[in-house]
Scaffold this motif. Structure first.
Motif, PDB file in Angstrom:
ATOM      1  N   VAL A   1     -40.561  -1.949  25.386  1.00 14.69           N
ATOM      2  CA  VAL A   1     -40.967  -0.559  26.133  1.00 14.69           C
ATOM      3  C   VAL A   1     -42.868  -0.019  25.777  1.00 14.69           C
ATOM      4  CG1 VAL A   1     -41.233   1.759  26.390  1.00 14.69           C
ATOM      5  CG2 VAL A   1     -38.832   0.546  25.457  1.00 14.69           C
ATOM      6  N   ASP A   2     -43.363  -0.443  27.410  1.00 13.02           N
ATOM      7  CA  ASP A   2     -44.697  -0.507  26.951  1.00 13.02           C
ATOM      8  C   ASP A   2     -45.623  -1.444  26.627  1.00 13.02           C
ATOM      9  OD1 ASP A   2     -45.023   2.584  28.656  1.00 13.02           O
ATOM     10  OD2 ASP A   2     -44.434   3.228  26.839  1.00 13.02           O
ATOM     11  N   GLY A   3     -45.242  -2.517  26.622  1.00 15.76           N
ATOM     12  CA  GLY A   3     -45.877  -4.055  25.938  1.00 15.76           C
ATOM     13  C   GLY A   3     -45.745  -3.623  24.410  1.00 15.76           C
ATOM     14  N   GLY A   4     -44.773  -2.840  24.014  1.00 13.31           N
ATOM     15  CA  GLY A   4     -44.637  -3.196  23.089  1.00 13.31           C
ATOM     16  C   GLY A   4     -42.803  -3.837  22.757  1.00 13.31           C
ATOM     17  N   LEU A   5     -42.653  -3.758  21.273  1.00 12.08           N
ATOM     18  CA  LEU A   5     -41.127  -3.779  20.433  1.00 12.08           C
ATOM     19  C   LEU A   5     -40.905  -1.953  19.592  1.00 12.08           C
ATOM     20  CD1 LEU A   5     -40.099  -7.106  19.521  1.00 12.08           C
ATOM     21  CD2 LEU A   5     -39.663  -5.972  21.746  1.00 12.08           C
ATOM     22  N   ARG A   6     -39.533  -1.230  20.207  1.00 10.33           N
ATOM     23  CA  ARG A   6     -39.322  -0.262  19.885  1.00 10.33           C
ATOM     24  C   ARG A   6     -37.700  -0.976  18.917  1.00 10.33           C
ATOM     25  NH1 ARG A   6     -39.052   4.183  23.547  1.00 10.33           N
ATOM     26  NH2 ARG A   6     -36.655   3.189  23.532  1.00 10.33           N
ATOM     27  N   LYS A   7     -37.765  -0.199  17.236  1.00 13.10           N
ATOM     28  CA  LYS A   7     -36.416  -0.771  17.395  1.00 13.10           C
ATOM     29  C   LYS A   7     -35.317   0.593  17.922  1.00 13.10           C
ATOM     30  CE  LYS A   7     -36.845   1.320  12.719  1.00 13.10           C
ATOM     31  NZ  LYS A   7     -36.504   1.432  11.103  1.00 13.10           N
ATOM     32  N   SER A   8     -34.288   0.102  18.296  1.00 10.29           N
ATOM     33  CA  SER A   8     -32.508   0.546  18.471  1.00 10.29           C
ATOM     34  C   SER A   8     -31.713   1.031  17.716  1.00 10.29           C
ATOM     35  CB  SER A   8     -33.258   0.330  19.564  1.00 10.29           C
ATOM     36  OG  SER A   8     -32.828   1.225  20.823  1.00 10.29           O
ATOM     37  N   PRO A   9     -30.931   1.894  18.165  1.00  8.74           N
ATOM     38  CA  PRO A   9     -29.388   1.556  17.149  1.00  8.74           C
ATOM     39  C   PRO A   9     -28.895   0.006  18.197  1.00  8.74           C
ATOM     40  CG  PRO A   9     -30.531   3.632  17.584  1.00  8.74           C
ATOM     41  CD  PRO A   9     -31.552   3.538  18.211  1.00  8.74           C
ATOM     42  N   LEU A  10     -28.263  -0.761  17.462  1.00  6.05           N
ATOM     43  CA  LEU A  10     -26.981  -1.314  18.116  1.00  6.05           C
ATOM     44  C   LEU A  10     -26.440  -0.543  18.834  1.00  6.05           C
ATOM     45  CD1 LEU A  10     -26.359  -3.208  14.974  1.00  6.05           C
ATOM     46  CD2 LEU A  10     -27.308  -3.694  16.810  1.00  6.05           C
ATOM     47  N   PRO A  11     -26.423  -1.031  20.226  1.00  6.18           N
ATOM     48  CA  PRO A  11     -25.215  -0.215  21.039  1.00  6.18           C
ATOM     49  C   PRO A  11     -23.732  -0.319  20.826  1.00  6.18           C
ATOM     50  CG  PRO A  11     -26.926  -1.978  22.290  1.00  6.18           C
ATOM     51  CD  PRO A  11     -26.794  -1.997  20.695  1.00  6.18           C
ATOM     52  N   GLN A  12     -22.534   0.459  21.004  1.00  5.09           N
ATOM     53  CA  GLN A  12     -21.359   0.448  20.444  1.00  5.09           C
ATOM     54  C   GLN A  12     -20.533  -1.136  20.480  1.00  5.09           C
ATOM     55  OE1 GLN A  12     -20.048   2.146  17.801  1.00  5.09           O
ATOM     56  NE2 GLN A  12     -18.642   1.265  17.858  1.00  5.09           N
ATOM     57  N   PRO A  13     -20.936  -0.773  22.060  1.00  2.26           N
ATOM     58  CA  PRO A  13     -19.946  -2.378  22.530  1.00  2.26           C
ATOM     59  C   PRO A  13     -20.511  -4.130  21.274  1.00  2.26           C
ATOM     60  CG  PRO A  13     -20.840  -1.446  23.747  1.00  2.26           C
ATOM     61  CD  PRO A  13     -21.786  -0.780  23.025  1.00  2.26           C
ATOM     62  N   VAL A  14     -21.928  -4.094  21.370  1.00  8.40           N
ATOM     63  CA  VAL A  14     -22.664  -4.349  19.912  1.00  8.40           C
ATOM     64  C   VAL A  14     -21.725  -4.975  18.384  1.00  8.40           C
ATOM     65  CG1 VAL A  14     -24.651  -5.553  19.068  1.00  8.40           C
ATOM     66  CG2 VAL A  14     -24.829  -4.878  21.832  1.00  8.40           C
ATOM     67  N   ILE A  15     -21.801  -3.930  18.077  1.00  8.67           N
ATOM     68  CA  ILE A  15     -21.311  -3.245  17.247  1.00  8.67           C
ATOM     69  C   ILE A  15     -19.873  -3.433  16.696  1.00  8.67           C
ATOM     70  CG2 ILE A  15     -20.596  -1.467  15.451  1.00  8.67           C
ATOM     71  CD1 ILE A  15     -22.959  -0.150  16.216  1.00  8.67           C
ATOM     72  N   ASP A  16     -19.038  -3.789  18.102  1.00  4.86           N
ATOM     73  CA  ASP A  16     -17.489  -3.595  18.278  1.00  4.86           C
ATOM     74  C   ASP A  16     -17.466  -6.306  18.827  1.00  4.86           C
ATOM     75  OD1 ASP A  16     -17.143  -1.621  18.042  1.00  4.86           O
ATOM     76  OD2 ASP A  16     -17.123  -1.648  21.033  1.00  4.86           O
ATOM     77  N   LEU A  17     -18.448  -6.889  18.612  1.00  2.00           N
ATOM     78  CA  LEU A  17     -18.806  -7.698  18.685  1.00  2.00           C
ATOM     79  C   LEU A  17     -18.997  -8.485  17.865  1.00  2.00           C
ATOM     80  CD1 LEU A  17     -20.298  -8.127  21.952  1.00  2.00           C
ATOM     81  CD2 LEU A  17     -18.473  -9.132  22.025  1.00  2.00           C
ATOM     82  N   LEU A  18     -19.480  -7.678  17.312  1.00  2.00           N
ATOM     83  CA  LEU A  18     -20.011  -8.425  15.389  1.00  2.00           C
ATOM     84  C   LEU A  18     -19.225  -7.680  14.377  1.00  2.00           C
ATOM     85  CD1 LEU A  18     -23.456  -6.961  15.780  1.00  2.00           C
ATOM     86  CD2 LEU A  18     -22.924  -9.280  15.912  1.00  2.00           C
ATOM     87  N   ASN A  19     -18.503  -6.985  14.654  1.00  6.37           N
ATOM     88  CA  ASN A  19     -17.224  -6.709  13.690  1.00  6.37           C
ATOM     89  C   ASN A  19     -15.833  -7.928  13.914  1.00  6.37           C
ATOM     90  OD1 ASN A  19     -17.912  -4.777  12.201  1.00  6.37           O
ATOM     91  ND2 ASN A  19     -17.999  -3.010  13.532  1.00  6.37           N
ATOM     92  N   ALA A  20     -15.793  -8.197  15.143  1.00  7.63           N
ATOM     93  CA  ALA A  20     -15.099  -8.721  15.460  1.00  7.63           C
ATOM     94  C   ALA A  20     -14.943 -10.729  14.498  1.00  7.63           C
ATOM     95  CB  ALA A  20     -14.835  -9.549  16.721  1.00  7.63           C
ATOM     96  N   ARG A  21     -16.852 -10.636  14.016  1.00  7.67           N
ATOM     97  CA  ARG A  21     -16.542 -11.722  13.239  1.00  7.67           C
ATOM     98  C   ARG A  21     -16.897 -11.276  12.244  1.00  7.67           C
ATOM     99  NH1 ARG A  21     -18.544 -16.847  16.826  1.00  7.67           N
ATOM    100  NH2 ARG A  21     -17.443 -16.731  18.718  1.00  7.67           N
TER     101      ARG A  21
END
Length: 113
Positions: A86-106
């Motif tokens: 965003v605006d030429g830089g990086l900003r950490k953000s909460p993991l989206p729920q679909p990503v959490i679900d994929l990670l939990n599967a592994r």
């Protein structure tokens, strides 16, 4: 990174996409540690295994193993933060729920590692 992207795609999630608000999601690496054990022979078939060892609010850690011919060639630990460009830089953000679900599967327990 290709294996990680393929893992997300196979699970139905496309990382690094442009969002409706104009920002772009990203997975920058914040820590990386790799150990080599052996070299594969030329044209050997190699298996890339990915397991998840930690899931946080804005980041996660995965373990990669490269194996073949009955042995392990390399192992690495890769920690990534979920970020928005965003605006030429990086900003950490909460993991989206679909990503959490994929990670939990592994996700593997510490005893399995």
């Amino acid at each position: 990174m290709d294996g990680l992207n393929e893992m997300f795609h196979a699970g139905g999630y496309t990382p690094n996409i442009r969002r409706a608000d104009g920002s772009t999601e990203g997975l920058p690496c914040v820590e990386f540690n790799m150990r080599f054990f052996d070299a594969p022979k030329l044209h050997a078939s190699i298996t890339h295994e990915i397991s998840v060892s930690r899931i946080g609010t804005t980041s996660f850690t995965v373990r990669h193993r490269f194996t073949g011919e009955g042995g392990t060639y390399a192992e690495l630990t890769d920690s990534r933060v979920w970020a928005l460009h965003v605006d030429g830089g990086l900003r950490k953000s909460p993991l989206p729920q679909p990503v959490i679900d994929l990670l939990n599967a592994r996700k593997v327990s510490e005893a399995e590692e």
